[in-house]
Scaffold this active site. Structure first.
Site, short mmCIF file in Angstrom:
data_model
loop_
_atom_site.label_atom_id
_atom_site.label_comp_id
_atom_site.label_asym_id
_atom_site.label_seq_id
_atom_site.Cartn_x
_atom_site.Cartn_y
_atom_site.Cartn_z
N GLU A 135 0.95 -0.96 -0.46
CA GLU A 135 0.28 -0.36 0.11
C GLU A 135 0.97 1.31 0.14
O GLU A 135 1.93 1.67 0.97
CB GLU A 135 -0.68 0.27 1.23
CG GLU A 135 -1.27 1.31 1.86
CD GLU A 135 -2.68 1.62 0.72
OE1 GLU A 135 -3.08 1.01 -0.17
OE2 GLU A 135 -2.54 3.06 -0.17
N CYS A 178 -17.99 18.00 17.05
CA CYS A 178 -17.55 19.22 16.76
C CYS A 178 -16.83 19.06 15.91
O CYS A 178 -15.60 19.82 15.02
CB CYS A 178 -16.68 19.54 17.98
SG CYS A 178 -15.73 18.66 18.57
N LYS A 235 -27.61 9.56 -11.71
CA LYS A 235 -27.49 7.76 -11.22
C LYS A 235 -28.46 7.34 -10.54
O LYS A 235 -29.25 6.91 -9.57
CB LYS A 235 -26.20 7.81 -11.15
CG LYS A 235 -25.66 6.72 -12.46
CD LYS A 235 -26.94 5.22 -13.06
CE LYS A 235 -26.35 4.06 -12.14
NZ LYS A 235 -27.34 2.71 -12.15
N HIS A 272 -25.09 -2.85 -1.47
CA HIS A 272 -26.63 -2.97 -3.04
C HIS A 272 -26.76 -4.55 -2.72
O HIS A 272 -26.52 -4.82 -2.89
CB HIS A 272 -26.07 -1.73 -4.00
CG HIS A 272 -25.24 -0.67 -3.99
ND1 HIS A 272 -25.92 0.28 -4.16
CD2 HIS A 272 -24.39 -0.27 -4.14
CE1 HIS A 272 -25.34 1.20 -4.15
NE2 HIS A 272 -24.43 1.14 -3.93
#
Lengths: 503, 416
Positions: free
Chosen positions: A34, A451, A255, A52
């Site tokens: 990474e 905050c 969309k 979804h």
């Protein structure tokens, strides 16, 4: 049994899901690379956080999207529990605003049947208002998809990687791939800023940069461009909220803007879909135009939105958009061993677990013909808890063991010092070298409440400084170049730097 | 069964310390709870002078001012917890409030007859003032920057833009300049400065810091670290004027866009909030809509001066005493205090006529040569000027209050 070295590039939710699945097999040594200081700091950090149902993709146009989204939804249902990621499954209403939109809804009903999404049906205005009391009462009806969920999405990639590391995966943050070594048509390894890493299989899950990585392997027939989505998040006490996930039937213009109540109880609206130039891969800036668009469209779905002065954050995320919207998930004969999981646009988050299984089952085991056997001792679980959700007896037990659990540091979200220290320990053990404020925010939700950290950020920075032995000003938001301060308070007066207004 | 305490004070800043001290002087059984590790609250980090001119008739720094209260509080050996977080207040009845508190000694369930809520305010941040653009490192609220510099001794940045010209913004501008930073601009959306004139002179003019009035920061640029801000002129309706965009390069943006009472726990308990003050609706005893819960300091209304905050804390303690003596605030005929011309906010909201009452108010816009007018009671007070930045504090006598039947309007009128 010959062991295989697998290098996965990119610790977003796709790469992290892939290593979770790879970690289940005996024969693989898995390395996760990474470029950022932590997992999940790119595309996976900022999105709509929806699991979804899988009825929005046409299997003729996008077969992988259609197939993997449905399976991904079911897998997340299991994974969020195993990994301790806050999630809920309130179901989704695709709202037909006008009568004509009902025809569009019917189209998606057909897709639901084709894709095997359970429980989807049309509901009329009367039932719709019962399912979602805060829906705009003047809309025509909706398509109801009960399997849709919401999760604490910024936490997903870090949680997946933490668990994968516990199952033997090695995580290398701050490691940027600069080249791919190929010999005799086979991948041999990756060149990185930290040196060369050998590999028999390389899986490209580099998100917005997956086209660049693919090019390094000689596969350059596609580009990935960023598509921006902007959002508003309201305070947890802002009303009205919604129970379900709401969006409208897709139109040529949009969309769909979603209205959801996210996992910290704040209403969230968005996104836009703005196509950016290919090189704008870091442009997560919000715009007045984009935010106004979101507001305008979200208003059509609900009776009313909370007042604008209850907004606690606006943000934008980027989706990696491949040509024609088709995911590039392939293994190649040349170079052998290179696998793309590239251009994973929506519904990529939902599909990530299914993409991972598809890669291991269809590409690695079948296409590359690598025999794999499952570990007998693989641990699917990551233990996680939130102090504020525990019963008082448990809270007292924790405080007795460690009084830091009795010190609430983030007041808006009620996160304790004990939890922050625990998260820092987990980050260290999964291989994160630089403990950042954003890393803590993604994992705990601290600094993301009312905050926005104006009260607690310095308190958390102090804890990071103490636990990692660095000066307070070196604590950073997301690594080098994002430090909290520039030095001690006299640094400018002492040095020659710094202009003086008085002069 | 007796409650654990007569009064629990939530918050150990100036209002809370003053309330706890006064309550103890009146003989009440007091517990004070403070979320931070130390008592004192925000004045601890206010190393500039201007504190205590009214209360002590001396010019002290915030730190000096608050230590007088801390020492007195500790000398009186008032029971307290630091690092204590109140999770919930359940108003079980008029005579019993149940608190759940997380502390490093464990989770406490506490009963008390009254609560004095003095948790202060939070700062409005970037996302509440409509700034778009990137979200890079280098954006701080003024209070956070002040904590960094004056509690932790670290420097946030080198080239500074300050958004907001309230007193906090002005004082931070000077503070940065004193440490060698280049304060490139203070930007104010209104057509007049948000802070006291003395601070505009002493904090900006004396240091050559430019003040942009009628300007708004609309955008922050910089993917990693702040690189610049975009500002525009605004019209009289505070809307950006197209074509007036201007860039200022900087590495640090300090948001000083005002304070909001921080009342999460109290709101969950069900108190009624005044949309103008964003604090609770209170009567002259500073009692909220929940009997026996009192509020003082910046949790009630954003004050200019700590002296007023202390005054409110002491009044809340005296009210708690009255409450305990009478098992409730005696039933009265309340007169509503109503906002008239050019009054933006006003507390307290209800007056009985049994007591002289100190009124705190702010105007909507600056005006000169005016009078405060109370038509129902035929009272006028002449003032050379009024400004939103300067809180009006006046005393209404009970004889005057009783002249009104059911409401008293307060308005600003121009002297003819």
């Amino acid at each position: 049994m010959e062991r295989k070295k697998v290098v996965v590039i990119g610790a977003g939710v796709v790469g992290a899901s892939i290593v979770r699945v790879l970690s289940q097999y005996n024969e693989l040594d898995v390395y996760l690379l990474e470029k950022n200081v932590d997992a999940g700091m790119g595309v996976s950090k900022a999105n709509t956080a929806i699991i979804h149902p899988g009825h929005e993709d046409d299997p003729k146009k996008c077969p992988l999207r259609a197939k993997l989204c449905v399976r991904g939804n079911r897998l997340w249902h299991q994974w969020v529990k195993e990994l301790g990621i806050p999630a809920k499954f309130p179901g989704e209403l695709m709202i037909a605003i006008e009568e004509d939109d009902l025809k569009v809804a019917e189209h998606y009903l057909e897709l639901a049947q084709k894709n095997g999404v359970p429980g989807v049906r049309l509901v009329d205005n009367e039932e719709l208002r019962k399912l979602e009391p805060n829906v705009n009462p003047n809309v025509a009806g909706a398509l109801w998809a009960p399997t849709a969920g919401v999760m604490d999405s910024p936490m997903a990639a870090p949680a997946l990687v933490e668990n994968a590391v516990a199952n033997g995966v090695r995580f290398f943050p701050e490691t940027e791939v600069q080249g791919i070594k190929i010999e005799n048509g086979e991948v041999k390894g990756v060149k990185t800023n930290k040196g060369f890493i050998e590999a028999d299989i390389i899986i490209n899950a580099a998100g917005l940069y997956s086209d660049k990585i693919s090019k390094m392997a000689g596969i350059d027939y596609f580009t990935v461009h960023p598509r921006k989505g902007e959002y508003y998040v309201f305070d947890d006490d802002a009303t009205p909220k919604v129970t379900r996930i709401l969006h409208q039937t897709p139109t040529p213009v949009t969309k769909g803007v979603y209205v959801i109540t996210e996992m910290h109880d704040g209403l969230m609206i968005g996104p836009t879909a703005e196509d950016l130039p290919e090189d704008a891969k870091e442009d997560t800036s919000t715009t007045k135009e984009g935010l106004d668009f979101v507001w305008e469209w979200a208003q059509k779905l609900v009776k009313e939105l909370p007042p604008k002065n209850k907004v606690i954050r606006t943000f934008a995320g980027l989706r990696p958009e491949p040509p024609d919207g088709r995911w590039i998930i392939e293994a190649y004969d040349d170079p052998w061993g290179f696998i793309n999981a590239a251009g994973i646009r929506s519904p990529g988050f939902t599909s990530a677990p299914a993409i991972a299984y598809y890669i291991v089952e269809e590409l690695i085991q079948k296409k590359l013909d690598i025999k794999l056997t499952k570990k007998s001792h693989w641990n699917p679980y990551r233990r996680a808890y939130w102090f504020k959700d525990l019963p008082p007896e448990k809270q007292n037990e924790l405080i007795k063991q460690d009084p830091a659990y009795g010190n609430v540091v983030c007041m808006c979200r009620e996160i304790t010092e004990g939890e922050i220290v625990n998260v820092i320990t987990r980050m260290k053990s999964m291989g994160v070298k630089i403990i950042t404020l954003d890393g803590i925010k993604m994992r705990t939700g601290a600094m993301a409440g009312t905050c926005q950290g104006s009260y607690c950020r310095i308190r958390i920075a102090r804890i990071i400084a103490r636990e990692t032995g660095i000066p307070l000003w070196e604590v950073s938001f997301r690594g080098k170049g994002t430090e909290y301060g520039i030095g001690d308070v006299k640094v400018l007066l002492r040095g020659n730097g710094g202009d003086k207004n008085a002069e | 069964m007796q409650n654990d305490y007569d009064v629990v004070v939530i918050g150990g800043g100036p209002a809370g310390l003053a309330a706890a001290i006064r309550a103890r002087e009146l003989g009440l059984r007091v517990l004070l709870l403070e979320n931070r590790e130390t008592l004192g609250g925000i004045p601890l980090q206010c190393i500039h002078p201007g504190f205590g001119l009214h209360y002590f008739k001396e010019d002290l720094t915030g730190t000096e001012f608050i230590y007088r209260f801390i020492y007195k509080f500790l000398d009186m050996e008032i029971e307290h917890y630091t690092g204590a977080h109140v999770v919930s207040i359940e108003p079980f009845s008029d005579l019993e409030k149940r608190l759940r508190v997380v502390t490093s000694k464990g989770v406490l369930d506490i009963t008390t007859t009254t609560v004095i809520y003095t948790t202060g305010a939070r700062e409005r941040h970037l996302f509440e003032i409509g700034i778009t653009g990137h979200r890079p490192a280098g954006v701080y609220t003024a209070g956070e920057a002040q904590t960094m510099m004056d509690i932790d001794g670290i420097m946030p940045g080198k080239e500074i833009v300050i958004v907001g010209s309230g007193d906090v913004g002005l004082i931070m501008a000077r503070r940065f300049a004193l440490e060698g930073a280049h304060v490139k601009a203070v930007i104010e959306i209104m057509s007049y400065p948000g802070g006291l004139t003395r601070n505009v002179v002493q904090c900006l003019q004396d240091f050559g810091i430019p003040l942009y009035l009628s300007h708004a920061v609309t955008r922050i640029e910089g993917t990693t670290k702040v690189e610049k801000v975009i500002l525009t002129k605004v019209d009289e309706n505070l809307r950006p004027v197209p074509g007036t965009e201007k860039e200022i390069e900087c590495d640090t943006v300090v948001i000083a866009a005002g304070l909001v009472p921080y009342l999460k726990v109290l709101e969950r308990a069900g108190v009624i909030i005044d949309p103008a003050t964003k604090g609770p609706v209170v009567n002259e005893h500073l009692e909220t809509s929940i009997p026996g819960i009192f509020v003082a300091g910046n949790a009630l209304v954003i004050n200019d001066l700590v002296d007023y905050v202390v005054e409110q804390g002491e009044l809340a303690a005296e009210s708690a005493y009255l409450y305990i003596q009478n098992k409730g605030i005696p039933t009265k005929k309340w007169r509503k205090l109503v906002k008239g011309r050019n009054i933006r906010l006003i507390v307290p909201h209800y007056l009985s006529g049994d007591n002289d009452v100190i009124i705190y108010a702010r105007v909507q816009k600056p005006e000169e040569n005016v009078k405060l007018h109370f038509p129902e009671i035929n009272k006028e007070i002449k003032l050379p000027f009024v400004k939103p930045a300067e809180m009006i504090r006046i005393k209404l006598r009970k004889e005057d209050i009783t002249k009104a039947k059911d409401k008293i309007t307060m308005e600003v009128v121009l002297n003819e």
